[in-house]
Design a protein around this motif. Structure first.
Motif, PDB file in Angstrom:
ATOM      1  N   HIS A   1      24.470  20.146 -53.879  1.00  0.00           N
ATOM      2  CA  HIS A   1      25.512  19.709 -54.799  1.00  0.00           C
ATOM      3  C   HIS A   1      24.914  19.406 -56.162  1.00  0.00           C
ATOM      4  O   HIS A   1      25.399  19.870 -57.188  1.00  0.00           O
ATOM      5  CB  HIS A   1      26.222  18.459 -54.275  1.00  0.00           C
ATOM      6  N   SER A   2      23.821  18.621 -56.179  1.00  0.00           N
ATOM      7  CA  SER A   2      23.181  18.263 -57.441  1.00  0.00           C
ATOM      8  C   SER A   2      21.747  17.821 -57.182  1.00  0.00           C
ATOM      9  O   SER A   2      21.405  17.402 -56.086  1.00  0.00           O
ATOM     10  CB  SER A   2      23.965  17.152 -58.155  1.00  0.00           C
ATOM     11  N   ALA A   3      20.920  17.933 -58.213  1.00  0.00           N
ATOM     12  CA  ALA A   3      19.512  17.544 -58.118  1.00  0.00           C
ATOM     13  C   ALA A   3      19.165  16.648 -59.298  1.00  0.00           C
ATOM     14  O   ALA A   3      19.707  16.806 -60.404  1.00  0.00           O
ATOM     15  CB  ALA A   3      18.613  18.779 -58.101  1.00  0.00           C
ATOM     16  N   TYR A   4      18.230  15.713 -59.058  1.00  0.00           N
ATOM     17  CA  TYR A   4      17.866  14.714 -60.064  1.00  0.00           C
ATOM     18  C   TYR A   4      16.364  14.475 -60.054  1.00  0.00           C
ATOM     19  O   TYR A   4      15.702  14.602 -59.021  1.00  0.00           O
ATOM     20  CB  TYR A   4      18.564  13.379 -59.765  1.00  0.00           C
TER      21      TYR A   4
ATOM     22  N   LEU B   1      17.746  15.063 -54.090  1.00  0.00           N
ATOM     23  CA  LEU B   1      18.686  16.166 -53.910  1.00  0.00           C
ATOM     24  C   LEU B   1      19.895  15.666 -53.136  1.00  0.00           C
ATOM     25  O   LEU B   1      19.761  15.121 -52.031  1.00  0.00           O
ATOM     26  CB  LEU B   1      18.040  17.318 -53.138  1.00  0.00           C
ATOM     27  N   ALA B   2      21.066  15.824 -53.727  1.00  0.00           N
ATOM     28  CA  ALA B   2      22.316  15.483 -53.047  1.00  0.00           C
ATOM     29  C   ALA B   2      22.905  16.768 -52.473  1.00  0.00           C
ATOM     30  O   ALA B   2      23.297  17.668 -53.227  1.00  0.00           O
ATOM     31  CB  ALA B   2      23.290  14.826 -54.020  1.00  0.00           C
TER      32      ALA B   2
ATOM     33  N   GLY C   1      23.408  20.899 -61.186  1.00  0.00           N
ATOM     34  CA  GLY C   1      24.698  20.611 -60.575  1.00  0.00           C
ATOM     35  C   GLY C   1      25.516  19.574 -61.330  1.00  0.00           C
ATOM     36  O   GLY C   1      25.184  19.152 -62.439  1.00  0.00           O
ATOM     37  N   GLU C   2      26.615  19.149 -60.683  1.00  0.00           N
ATOM     38  CA  GLU C   2      27.526  18.169 -61.271  1.00  0.00           C
ATOM     39  C   GLU C   2      26.980  16.763 -61.031  1.00  0.00           C
ATOM     40  O   GLU C   2      26.617  16.422 -59.909  1.00  0.00           O
ATOM     41  CB  GLU C   2      28.919  18.305 -60.654  1.00  0.00           C
ATOM     42  N   ASP C   3      26.958  15.971 -62.076  1.00  0.00           N
ATOM     43  CA  ASP C   3      26.378  14.633 -62.009  1.00  0.00           C
ATOM     44  C   ASP C   3      27.300  13.680 -61.245  1.00  0.00           C
ATOM     45  O   ASP C   3      28.428  13.414 -61.660  1.00  0.00           O
ATOM     46  CB  ASP C   3      26.154  14.126 -63.433  1.00  0.00           C
ATOM     47  N   LEU C   4      26.802  13.127 -60.133  1.00  0.00           N
ATOM     48  CA  LEU C   4      27.603  12.205 -59.331  1.00  0.00           C
ATOM     49  C   LEU C   4      27.894  10.897 -60.060  1.00  0.00           C
ATOM     50  O   LEU C   4      28.802  10.162 -59.676  1.00  0.00           O
ATOM     51  CB  LEU C   4      26.891  11.912 -58.009  1.00  0.00           C
ATOM     52  N   ALA C   5      27.132  10.603 -61.100  1.00  0.00           N
ATOM     53  CA  ALA C   5      27.390   9.382 -61.866  1.00  0.00           C
ATOM     54  C   ALA C   5      28.789   9.376 -62.466  1.00  0.00           C
ATOM     55  O   ALA C   5      29.345   8.305 -62.738  1.00  0.00           O
ATOM     56  CB  ALA C   5      26.349   9.222 -62.969  1.00  0.00           C
ATOM     57  N   GLU C   6      29.346  10.557 -62.665  1.00  0.00           N
ATOM     58  CA  GLU C   6      30.699  10.636 -63.226  1.00  0.00           C
ATOM     59  C   GLU C   6      31.726  10.003 -62.297  1.00  0.00           C
ATOM     60  O   GLU C   6      32.811   9.612 -62.740  1.00  0.00           O
ATOM     61  CB  GLU C   6      31.068  12.102 -63.489  1.00  0.00           C
ATOM     62  N   ASP C   7      31.419   9.908 -61.015  1.00  0.00           N
ATOM     63  CA  ASP C   7      32.347   9.352 -60.031  1.00  0.00           C
ATOM     64  C   ASP C   7      31.927   7.966 -59.551  1.00  0.00           C
ATOM     65  O   ASP C   7      32.448   7.462 -58.551  1.00  0.00           O
ATOM     66  CB  ASP C   7      32.463  10.294 -58.827  1.00  0.00           C
ATOM     67  N   LEU C   8      30.987   7.353 -60.261  1.00  0.00           N
ATOM     68  CA  LEU C   8      30.499   6.028 -59.893  1.00  0.00           C
ATOM     69  C   LEU C   8      30.813   5.033 -61.001  1.00  0.00           C
ATOM     70  O   LEU C   8      31.010   5.426 -62.158  1.00  0.00           O
ATOM     71  CB  LEU C   8      28.987   6.079 -59.644  1.00  0.00           C
ATOM     72  N   PRO C   9      30.849   3.732 -60.681  1.00  0.00           N
ATOM     73  CA  PRO C   9      31.178   2.732 -61.714  1.00  0.00           C
ATOM     74  C   PRO C   9      29.996   2.455 -62.628  1.00  0.00           C
ATOM     75  O   PRO C   9      28.892   2.968 -62.430  1.00  0.00           O
ATOM     76  CB  PRO C   9      31.512   1.492 -60.878  1.00  0.00           C
TER      77      PRO C   9
END
Length: 268
Positions: free
Chosen positions: A45-48, A69-70, A132-140
């Motif tokens: 999904h995404s890598a950091y 890696l997510a 990938g898409e940054d999961l931070a966009e869906d976190l507070p």
């Protein structure tokens, strides 16, 4: 310095960026990026990146490459084997790094309520997007409060029995003990810092700054933390240091942490 690492509204600013990567490490990161895509493909999904490389503080031949890696689904044993092979190949190929480590998680886990103030915070504030898409966009957004302190490091007591086992299993050689000193020193300094983080009202990933912040509130333990911060950067395989961690500093810190912030929610 008050409000260090916070934005104008008091939220923890995300640390690190691709633009801060030191020139010597850019070929490592570029190769890692390509190989992650090759190995995990549509499962990813995404890598950091996280750690000293995206913060711009990495030292050639001393720092490791840290990847998260997510995956779209729960990681399998085959995925973990692939990650280990990736790490070994990168470490062998690039003398700039002293090891590579890839943490595998799944997207659902990062975004879960249980992990919102632990793994979720880690991704949102301490990880630099690579693919990938940054999961931070869906976190507070996160503040340096007691909830964050409890959920990030309020589980030290659970680690101490296993640490004692690892020390015993490692034997007496300096070479075997050195990685344990590095790991446990860093873990204890970070835990000590988050103990005082709400009072300090800021964020830093610098071990020396963490130890100094802690020492402001616990001067009787300040020397121990300063020494642990030094050993987190320049470890020596000293069994006496490890014993002091699991017999003195660690138990005291776990007890004080529980008193001040409570105990982290149990994980499955």
């Amino acid at each position: 310095m008050p409000n260090k690492g916070l934005d104008s509204r008091g939220y923890i600013e995300r640390e690190g960026s691709l633009g801060l990567i030191p020139r010597a490490f850019r070929p490592v990161v570029a190769t890692a990026r390509d190989r992650v895509l090759d190995v995990f493909g549509a499962r990813l999904h995404s890598a950091y990146l996280y750690g000293s490389i995206p913060r711009g503080t990495a030292r050639v031949g001393r720092s490791d490459l840290d990847l998260l890696l997510a995956l779209r689904e729960e990681p399998t044993e085959a995925d973990r084997s692939d990650a280990r092979s990736l790490d070994e190949a990168l470490d062998k190929e690039f003398t700039q790094i002293d090891g590579a480590g890839t943490l595998l998680v799944c997207r659902e886990q990062v975004l879960s309520d249980l992990e919102k103030h632990d793994l979720g915070w880690f991704v949102a504030c301490l990880c630099t997007p690579l693919l990938g898409e940054d999961l931070a966009e869906d976190l507070p957004r996160y503040r340096p409060d007691t909830l964050l302190a409890r959920e990030t490091n309020g589980d030290l007591a659970l680690f101490l029995p296993r640490w004692r086992e690892r020390i015993t299993e490692a034997g007496a050689s300096e070479e075997a003990l050195r990685p344990l000193v590095r790991f446990m020193s860093r873990h204890l300094v970070r835990t000590a810092f988050t103990l005082v983080m709400p009072r300090w009202n800021g964020w830093t990933s610098d071990l020396t700054e963490m130890a100094e912040a802690f020492g402001t509130y616990y001067p009787e333990r300040a020397a121990q933390l300063r020494e642990a911060a030094v050993l987190g950067h320049e470890p020596r395989g000293d069994a006496a240091v490890l014993r002091s961690y699991v017999d003195d500093l660690g138990p005291w810190l776990a007890e004080e942490y529980a008193r001040v912030h409570g105990i982290k929610k149990p994980r499955p």
